[in-house]
Design an enzyme around this catalytic site. Structure first.
Site, short mmCIF file in Angstrom:
data_model
loop_
_atom_site.label_atom_id
_atom_site.label_comp_id
_atom_site.label_asym_id
_atom_site.label_seq_id
_atom_site.Cartn_x
_atom_site.Cartn_y
_atom_site.Cartn_z
N TYR A 71 -62.57 37.10 -12.03
CA TYR A 71 -62.89 35.75 -11.58
C TYR A 71 -63.17 34.85 -12.77
O TYR A 71 -62.77 33.69 -12.82
CB TYR A 71 -64.10 35.76 -10.64
CG TYR A 71 -64.33 34.41 -10.01
CD1 TYR A 71 -65.15 33.46 -10.63
CD2 TYR A 71 -63.64 34.05 -8.85
CE1 TYR A 71 -65.31 32.21 -10.08
CE2 TYR A 71 -63.81 32.81 -8.30
CZ TYR A 71 -64.64 31.88 -8.92
OH TYR A 71 -64.78 30.63 -8.38
N PHE A 123 -45.58 6.58 -11.57
CA PHE A 123 -45.12 7.79 -10.88
C PHE A 123 -46.03 7.94 -9.67
O PHE A 123 -47.23 7.71 -9.72
CB PHE A 123 -45.14 9.05 -11.77
CG PHE A 123 -44.57 10.19 -10.99
CD1 PHE A 123 -45.41 11.15 -10.43
CD2 PHE A 123 -43.23 10.24 -10.70
CE1 PHE A 123 -44.88 12.15 -9.63
CE2 PHE A 123 -42.70 11.24 -9.90
CZ PHE A 123 -43.53 12.20 -9.38
N THR A 124 -45.47 8.41 -8.58
CA THR A 124 -46.15 8.38 -7.28
C THR A 124 -47.53 9.02 -7.30
O THR A 124 -48.53 8.37 -7.00
CB THR A 124 -45.26 9.10 -6.25
OG1 THR A 124 -44.93 10.36 -6.79
CG2 THR A 124 -43.99 8.31 -5.97
N ASP A 214 -48.54 11.90 -20.02
CA ASP A 214 -48.07 12.74 -18.91
C ASP A 214 -46.91 13.52 -19.51
O ASP A 214 -45.79 13.03 -19.59
CB ASP A 214 -47.62 11.90 -17.72
CG ASP A 214 -47.04 12.80 -16.61
OD1 ASP A 214 -46.93 12.32 -15.47
OD2 ASP A 214 -46.69 13.95 -16.90
N LYS A 257 -42.26 22.18 -14.28
CA LYS A 257 -40.99 21.67 -14.80
C LYS A 257 -40.69 22.39 -16.10
O LYS A 257 -40.27 23.55 -16.08
CB LYS A 257 -41.05 20.13 -14.98
CG LYS A 257 -41.11 19.36 -13.68
CD LYS A 257 -42.51 19.29 -13.14
CE LYS A 257 -42.62 18.34 -11.98
NZ LYS A 257 -43.89 18.48 -11.23
N ARG A 381 -35.37 8.09 -4.28
CA ARG A 381 -36.25 7.51 -5.31
C ARG A 381 -36.01 5.99 -5.29
O ARG A 381 -35.49 5.42 -6.25
CB ARG A 381 -35.96 8.09 -6.69
CG ARG A 381 -36.12 9.60 -6.78
CD ARG A 381 -37.55 10.06 -7.02
NE ARG A 381 -38.41 9.94 -5.86
CZ ARG A 381 -39.68 10.32 -5.88
NH1 ARG A 381 -40.21 10.80 -6.99
NH2 ARG A 381 -40.44 10.22 -4.79
N PHE A 447 -43.01 8.99 1.53
CA PHE A 447 -41.66 9.57 1.39
C PHE A 447 -41.65 11.06 1.72
O PHE A 447 -40.65 11.61 2.14
CB PHE A 447 -41.12 9.34 -0.02
CG PHE A 447 -42.04 9.83 -1.09
CD1 PHE A 447 -43.03 9.00 -1.62
CD2 PHE A 447 -41.97 11.13 -1.55
CE1 PHE A 447 -43.92 9.46 -2.57
CE2 PHE A 447 -42.86 11.60 -2.50
CZ PHE A 447 -43.83 10.76 -3.02
C1 LIG Z 1 -43.81 12.84 -14.26
C2 LIG Z 1 -44.61 13.62 -13.28
N1 LIG Z 1 -45.96 13.62 -13.39
C3 LIG Z 1 -46.74 14.31 -12.51
C4 LIG Z 1 -46.18 15.03 -11.47
C5 LIG Z 1 -47.11 15.75 -10.52
O1 LIG Z 1 -47.05 17.12 -10.83
P1 LIG Z 1 -47.24 18.21 -9.68
O2 LIG Z 1 -48.55 17.92 -8.99
O3 LIG Z 1 -46.07 18.08 -8.75
O4 LIG Z 1 -47.26 19.53 -10.40
C6 LIG Z 1 -44.78 15.08 -11.33
C7 LIG Z 1 -44.16 15.85 -10.21
N2 LIG Z 1 -42.94 15.64 -9.92
C8 LIG Z 1 -42.15 16.42 -9.00
C9 LIG Z 1 -42.79 16.66 -7.65
C10 LIG Z 1 -43.01 15.42 -6.85
C11 LIG Z 1 -44.26 14.86 -6.84
C12 LIG Z 1 -44.47 13.70 -6.10
C13 LIG Z 1 -43.42 13.09 -5.41
C14 LIG Z 1 -42.15 13.67 -5.43
C15 LIG Z 1 -41.94 14.83 -6.17
C16 LIG Z 1 -40.77 15.76 -8.86
O5 LIG Z 1 -40.48 14.81 -9.60
O6 LIG Z 1 -40.00 16.25 -8.06
C17 LIG Z 1 -43.99 14.36 -12.25
O7 LIG Z 1 -42.63 14.36 -12.15
#
Ligand SMILES: Cc1ncc(COP(=O)(O)O)c(/C=N/[C@@H](Cc2ccccc2)C(=O)O)c1O
Length: 455
Positions: A71, A123-124, A214, A257, A381, A447
């Site tokens: 743990y 970014f979302t 990021d 990634k 997107r 989305f």
């Molecule tokens: C530049 C960047 N910064 C942070 C994150 C978060 O990381 P995590 O929490 O997913 O590990 C992502 C995740 N990107 C994925 C998954 C995804 C996430 C949200 C909406 C659509 C798709 C994608 O682009 O497919 C990223 O691209």
């Protein structure tokens, strides 16, 4: 012309179920015309995301057998800490279950209500966590990034004039930090140049503003710097990655990634006080500070994946495959974002379906049509992903794209040919394609689960 192949051979395969047009029509209807709601078994070639979908090496798989599932104080944590220090150069590590786990903690620590958070395009999940912490995101990316036809080589760059305007208007103390993404996902996987990163560091040092990276696709960004930026041709990807990090105060990372794992992420910091606070918060949201929501085996696989991500021949093959697909798409006249980015091909749905107004969701419509044709799954997107502003109005992004995201070390060149031919078939019948209307809209990140039907 001497062809070039991948620096690995396949040892195991995962058999795919082939579907008929009828089955796909039914599956899409049940998924509300949203590719996120399709069952994986109904998908032939899955280009939804490069996140968590990458193939691990046999060395990483062996790492899964070396999980120290204590743990507290797991040896895999210390291996991960060594890898982060060695490859990225940050002093302190806080493991999290994935990228947004790190975004949540960083945002809550660094952002006070009303703070401004400039970033090179939104970014979302990143923007949402900044907003949930009371911050207001401001896009400070160069204008070229919003133009799908501009072929400026480093579209991810920060426009320091835009940052200066925010400092003039709000004062440096209202800027929580600048969030620099390498690469910029929603611009089409576009890189930031080292020159720009240095300029951002110099400017922010003078103003006392922190830079948070990021670094989710940092190795791909490093490859573009090596290939396209003056003076970096003879540097290794590993050297470039480390230099990028040296111009920042910390980073959030999704290991799903570049680091080639199915789950994993972290927050890396140089400032002890921020680290101390983050290490305290991680036990609230993710788990003890030496596992952060991950099993020991996951941390071991991620430590190994971090080293594999900066190998020259790995990245050459990875980016080479993306370019192969992009070039084929262009041969068929399919409109795509240029320059071709690091993790996929972004098809320009506005140019593909000029007769479908943005309020009828062209990118969502195109992703649905692509799936119907041959079972290839892509991701919207565009306006659906952009969501609504604080007044509840739809953002209308200039970029209305469908992302064909290529998982690392998963598909072959034959799959790329099938993808390009399928897209070309849809392109040939584009004038008959009608838009969609949204019939269910979730509150957050709509989305993921929104549902649509044909007009
Ligand atoms: C530049 C960047 N910064 C942070 C994150 C978060 O990381 P995590 O929490 O997913 O590990 C992502 C995740 N990107 C994925 C998954 C995804 C996430 C949200 C909406 C659509 C798709 C994608 O682009 O497919 C990223 O691209």
């Amino acid at each position: 012309r001497d062809s070039w192949a991948e620096p690995y051979k396949i040892k195991m395969v995962e058999l795919l179920k082939m579907t008929t047009a009828e089955q796909r029509k039914k599956a899409l209807q049940e998924a509300g015309f949203n590719t996120f709601l399709l069952k994986s078994e109904d998908v032939y070639i899955d280009l939804l995301t490069d996140s968590g979908t990458n193939a691990m090496s046999d060395i990483q798989w062996s790492g899964m057998m070396l999980g120290d599932e204590a743990y507290a104080g797991s040896k895999n944590y210390y291996h991960l800490e060594d890898a982060v220090k060695d490859v990225y150069g940050y002093k302190y590590l806080v493991p999290t279950h994935q990228g947004r786990g790190a975004e949540n903690i960083l945002s809550q620590i660094m952002i006070k209500a009303g703070d401004i958070v400039p970033g090179n395009m939104y970014f979302t999940t990143t923007r949402l966590h900044q907003e949930l912490a009371g911050g207001v995101f401001h896009d400070v990316i160069i204008d070229e990034a919003h133009d799908s036809e501009s072929d400026f080589p480093f579209k991810g760059n920060v426009d320091l004039n835009k940052v200066e305007k925010l400092v003039q208007e709000y004062g440096a103390e209202k800027i929580a930090y600048i969030c620099v993404a390498v690469t910029v996902n929603l611009a089409g996987g576009q890189p930031v140049s080292m020159e720009n990163l240095k300029a951002v560091r110099k400017y922010t040092e003078e103003k006392g503003i922190k830079v948070m990276l990021d670094m989710t696709r940092i190795a791909e960004n490093a490859y573009f710097i090596q290939q396209k930026e003056e003076g970096f041709r003879l540097k290794t990807i590993a050297e470039i990655v480390k230099e990028i990090c040296s111009y920042t105060d910390g980073a959030t990372f999704s290991g799903k990634k570049d680091a080639l794992v199915n789950i994993g992420g972290f927050l890396a910091l140089n400032d002890y006080d921020i680290f101390e606070e983050a290490r305290n918060m991680v036990v609230v949201y993710e788990g003890l500070h030496t596992y952060g929501g991950l099993a020991g085996r996951d941390m071991e696989a991620m430590s190994i994946g971090i080293y594999e991500s900066v190998q020259e021949e790995h990245m050459k093959a990875r980016i080479g495959q993306v370019f192969y697909l992009g070039d084929k798409m262009r041969e068929f006249g399919v409109p795509i974002v240029t320059p071709i980015g690091g993790h996929g091909i972004f098809v320009d749905a506005k140019q593909f379906l000029p007769h479908v107004s943005q309020d009828d969701f062209p990118a969502q419509t195109l992703a649905a049509e692509i799936y119907l044709d041959a079972g290839i799954r892509t991701m919207e997107r565009g306006i659906v992903s952009a969501g609504r502003n604080s007044k509840g109005e739809n953002y209308h992004p200039k970029l209305e794209l469908v992302r064909f995201t290529i998982p690392r070390r998963v598909y072959t060149q034959a799959h790329m040919d099938v993808i390009a031919e399928s897209t070309a078939r849809v392109y040939e019948r584009r004038n008959q394609i009608k838009g969609l209307k949204m019939i269910y809209e979730p509150k957050y990140l709509r989305f993921f689960q929104a549902r649509f039907e044909k007009h």
